[in-house]
Scaffold this motif. Sequence first.
Motif, PDB file in Angstrom:
ATOM      1  N   SER A  67       0.867  -1.351   0.087  1.00  8.42           N
ATOM      2  CA  SER A  67      -0.125  -0.057   0.048  1.00  8.42           C
ATOM      3  C   SER A  67       0.980   1.417   0.037  1.00  8.42           C
ATOM      4  O   SER A  67       0.580   2.274  -0.574  1.00  8.42           O
ATOM      5  CB  SER A  67      -0.986   0.035   1.167  1.00  8.42           C
ATOM      6  N   PHE A  68       2.009   1.039   0.652  1.00  8.88           N
ATOM      7  CA  PHE A  68       3.005   2.377   0.726  1.00  8.88           C
ATOM      8  C   PHE A  68       3.440   2.525  -0.775  1.00  8.88           C
ATOM      9  O   PHE A  68       3.454   3.717  -1.283  1.00  8.88           O
ATOM     10  CB  PHE A  68       4.313   2.309   1.741  1.00  8.88           C
ATOM     11  N   THR A  69       3.951   1.685  -1.336  1.00  9.92           N
ATOM     12  CA  THR A  69       4.528   1.549  -2.722  1.00  9.92           C
ATOM     13  C   THR A  69       3.599   2.101  -3.601  1.00  9.92           C
ATOM     14  O   THR A  69       3.862   2.783  -4.551  1.00  9.92           O
ATOM     15  CB  THR A  69       5.230   0.249  -3.186  1.00  9.92           C
ATOM     16  N   VAL A  70       2.349   1.556  -3.752  1.00  6.18           N
ATOM     17  CA  VAL A  70       1.549   1.899  -4.844  1.00  6.18           C
ATOM     18  C   VAL A  70       0.920   3.334  -4.319  1.00  6.18           C
ATOM     19  O   VAL A  70       0.614   4.077  -5.516  1.00  6.18           O
ATOM     20  CB  VAL A  70       0.217   1.020  -4.844  1.00  6.18           C
ATOM     21  N   THR A  71       1.125   4.038  -3.280  1.00  5.69           N
ATOM     22  CA  THR A  71       0.780   5.107  -2.769  1.00  5.69           C
ATOM     23  C   THR A  71       1.930   6.089  -3.443  1.00  5.69           C
ATOM     24  O   THR A  71       1.471   7.096  -3.957  1.00  5.69           O
ATOM     25  CB  THR A  71       0.652   5.459  -1.384  1.00  5.69           C
ATOM     26  N   VAL A  72       2.929   5.688  -3.261  1.00  2.69           N
ATOM     27  CA  VAL A  72       4.353   6.484  -3.863  1.00  2.69           C
ATOM     28  C   VAL A  72       4.081   6.559  -5.321  1.00  2.69           C
ATOM     29  O   VAL A  72       4.117   7.773  -5.811  1.00  2.69           O
ATOM     30  CB  VAL A  72       5.531   5.715  -3.448  1.00  2.69           C
ATOM     31  N   ARG A  73       3.738   5.439  -5.966  1.00  2.70           N
ATOM     32  CA  ARG A  73       3.700   5.647  -7.481  1.00  2.70           C
ATOM     33  C   ARG A  73       2.509   6.442  -7.985  1.00  2.70           C
ATOM     34  O   ARG A  73       2.554   7.116  -8.939  1.00  2.70           O
ATOM     35  CB  ARG A  73       3.608   3.976  -8.152  1.00  2.70           C
ATOM     36  N   ARG A  74       1.277   6.357  -7.154  1.00  2.27           N
ATOM     37  CA  ARG A  74       0.186   7.387  -7.510  1.00  2.27           C
ATOM     38  C   ARG A  74       0.710   8.579  -7.231  1.00  2.27           C
ATOM     39  O   ARG A  74       0.295   9.680  -8.180  1.00  2.27           O
ATOM     40  CB  ARG A  74      -0.918   6.729  -6.482  1.00  2.27           C
ATOM     41  N   PHE A  75       1.615   9.026  -6.295  1.00  3.39           N
ATOM     42  CA  PHE A  75       2.187  10.354  -6.299  1.00  3.39           C
ATOM     43  C   PHE A  75       2.903  10.731  -7.437  1.00  3.39           C
ATOM     44  O   PHE A  75       2.971  11.839  -7.909  1.00  3.39           O
ATOM     45  CB  PHE A  75       2.850  10.593  -4.839  1.00  3.39           C
ATOM     46  N   HIS A  76       3.714   9.699  -7.834  1.00  2.00           N
ATOM     47  CA  HIS A  76       4.627   9.971  -8.882  1.00  2.00           C
ATOM     48  C   HIS A  76       3.795  10.216 -10.226  1.00  2.00           C
ATOM     49  O   HIS A  76       4.161  11.032 -11.241  1.00  2.00           O
ATOM     50  CB  HIS A  76       5.638   8.916  -9.163  1.00  2.00           C
ATOM     51  N   ASP A  77       2.516   9.588 -10.302  1.00  2.37           N
ATOM     52  CA  ASP A  77       1.684   9.823 -11.366  1.00  2.37           C
ATOM     53  C   ASP A  77       1.398  11.314 -11.813  1.00  2.37           C
ATOM     54  O   ASP A  77       1.251  11.777 -12.599  1.00  2.37           O
ATOM     55  CB  ASP A  77       0.551   8.811 -11.387  1.00  2.37           C
ATOM     56  N   LEU A  78       1.317  12.050 -10.317  1.00  2.00           N
ATOM     57  CA  LEU A  78       1.025  13.427 -10.356  1.00  2.00           C
ATOM     58  C   LEU A  78       2.156  14.376 -10.193  1.00  2.00           C
ATOM     59  O   LEU A  78       2.163  15.441 -10.255  1.00  2.00           O
ATOM     60  CB  LEU A  78      -0.019  13.674  -9.393  1.00  2.00           C
ATOM     61  N   MET A  80       4.694  14.268  -8.068  1.00  2.89           N
ATOM     62  CA  MET A  80       4.766  14.666  -7.057  1.00  2.89           C
ATOM     63  C   MET A  80       5.891  13.660  -6.142  1.00  2.89           C
ATOM     64  O   MET A  80       6.248  12.623  -6.422  1.00  2.89           O
ATOM     65  CB  MET A  80       3.467  14.745  -6.187  1.00  2.89           C
ATOM     66  N   THR A  81       6.723  14.179  -5.143  1.00  2.00           N
ATOM     67  CA  THR A  81       7.607  13.332  -4.526  1.00  2.00           C
ATOM     68  C   THR A  81       6.761  12.516  -3.552  1.00  2.00           C
ATOM     69  O   THR A  81       5.613  12.327  -3.396  1.00  2.00           O
ATOM     70  CB  THR A  81       8.610  14.241  -3.816  1.00  2.00           C
ATOM     71  N   MET A  82       7.774  11.642  -2.958  1.00  2.00           N
ATOM     72  CA  MET A  82       7.163  10.599  -1.979  1.00  2.00           C
ATOM     73  C   MET A  82       7.428  10.835  -0.555  1.00  2.00           C
ATOM     74  O   MET A  82       7.096  10.131   0.365  1.00  2.00           O
ATOM     75  CB  MET A  82       7.958   9.214  -2.224  1.00  2.00           C
ATOM     76  N   LYS A  83       7.347  12.444  -0.289  1.00  2.00           N
ATOM     77  CA  LYS A  83       7.442  12.876   1.202  1.00  2.00           C
ATOM     78  C   LYS A  83       6.051  12.438   1.953  1.00  2.00           C
ATOM     79  O   LYS A  83       6.309  11.937   3.101  1.00  2.00           O
ATOM     80  CB  LYS A  83       7.677  14.282   1.179  1.00  2.00           C
ATOM     81  N   ILE A  84       4.934  12.967   1.599  1.00  2.00           N
ATOM     82  CA  ILE A  84       3.752  12.560   2.116  1.00  2.00           C
ATOM     83  C   ILE A  84       3.552  10.986   2.559  1.00  2.00           C
ATOM     84  O   ILE A  84       3.312  10.624   3.621  1.00  2.00           O
ATOM     85  CB  ILE A  84       2.730  13.387   1.405  1.00  2.00           C
ATOM     86  N   PRO A  85       3.671  10.191   1.454  1.00  2.00           N
ATOM     87  CA  PRO A  85       3.476   8.781   1.683  1.00  2.00           C
ATOM     88  C   PRO A  85       4.370   8.306   2.771  1.00  2.00           C
ATOM     89  O   PRO A  85       4.060   7.388   3.509  1.00  2.00           O
ATOM     90  CB  PRO A  85       3.662   8.131   0.097  1.00  2.00           C
ATOM     91  N   VAL A  86       5.598   8.954   2.626  1.00  2.00           N
ATOM     92  CA  VAL A  86       6.638   8.252   3.569  1.00  2.00           C
ATOM     93  C   VAL A  86       6.140   8.578   5.110  1.00  2.00           C
ATOM     94  O   VAL A  86       6.329   7.774   5.972  1.00  2.00           O
ATOM     95  CB  VAL A  86       8.191   8.868   3.492  1.00  2.00           C
ATOM     96  N   ILE A  87       5.798   9.902   5.235  1.00  2.00           N
ATOM     97  CA  ILE A  87       5.098  10.378   6.408  1.00  2.00           C
ATOM     98  C   ILE A  87       3.994   9.533   7.018  1.00  2.00           C
ATOM     99  O   ILE A  87       3.907   9.050   8.138  1.00  2.00           O
ATOM    100  CB  ILE A  87       4.883  11.817   6.518  1.00  2.00           C
ATOM    101  N   LEU A  88       3.074   9.413   6.240  1.00  2.00           N
ATOM    102  CA  LEU A  88       1.940   8.504   6.521  1.00  2.00           C
ATOM    103  C   LEU A  88       2.393   7.252   6.746  1.00  2.00           C
ATOM    104  O   LEU A  88       1.685   6.393   7.681  1.00  2.00           O
ATOM    105  CB  LEU A  88       0.902   8.671   5.151  1.00  2.00           C
ATOM    106  N   PHE A  89       3.314   6.526   6.032  1.00  2.00           N
ATOM    107  CA  PHE A  89       3.740   5.304   6.210  1.00  2.00           C
ATOM    108  C   PHE A  89       4.319   5.166   7.629  1.00  2.00           C
ATOM    109  O   PHE A  89       4.213   4.209   8.493  1.00  2.00           O
ATOM    110  CB  PHE A  89       4.771   4.806   5.354  1.00  2.00           C
TER     111      PHE A  89
END
Length: 159
Positions: A67-78, A80-89
């Motif tokens: 779920s973390f990695t797919v969220t990161v890739r979803r952010f990449h689709d827009l 965006m960096t992976m900062k917010i998914p890392v904090i949420l993770f």
Amino acid sequence: MLHYYKLYWLNALKIHGRARRKEFWYPILATLIIEIVASILNSVLPLPSWLTYTIATVFSIVNLVPSFTVTVRRFHDLDMTMKIPVILFVFSILADINDLIPSINIDFTFNNVINIIIAVIFIVIVAAFLILGIISLAVCCTRGNEQSNKYGINPKYVN
């Protein structure tokens, strides 16, 4: 839906690249269905509570990484960096650890300054988690960039 759930697990360790909305939302739906069926089976079958708790905990922990990695890739689709998914993770891991640790009784009667400081810190952390969760939800609902970006080409047009 099963195709995207399969991709969810096959790309569980893939942080680079982009993910479509379907790659994000169908696994969430599949996980929700699995949890509902497991809950119904748990209420019907006479299983020991320690077993159901262990299975639910393992399922939750195993689901954290994809779920973390797919969220990161979803952010990449827009783009965006992976900062917010890392904090949420990190918040998710801390919440899971907190569930595993026996409860500690903190006196929130506000009789002393330390209890007030702890309560304020707790409220700030919960508020930050909620705000970041809402931002993440909005990003994951948003249509991705049509053009290629620094994270790759649009996955919608890849075979």
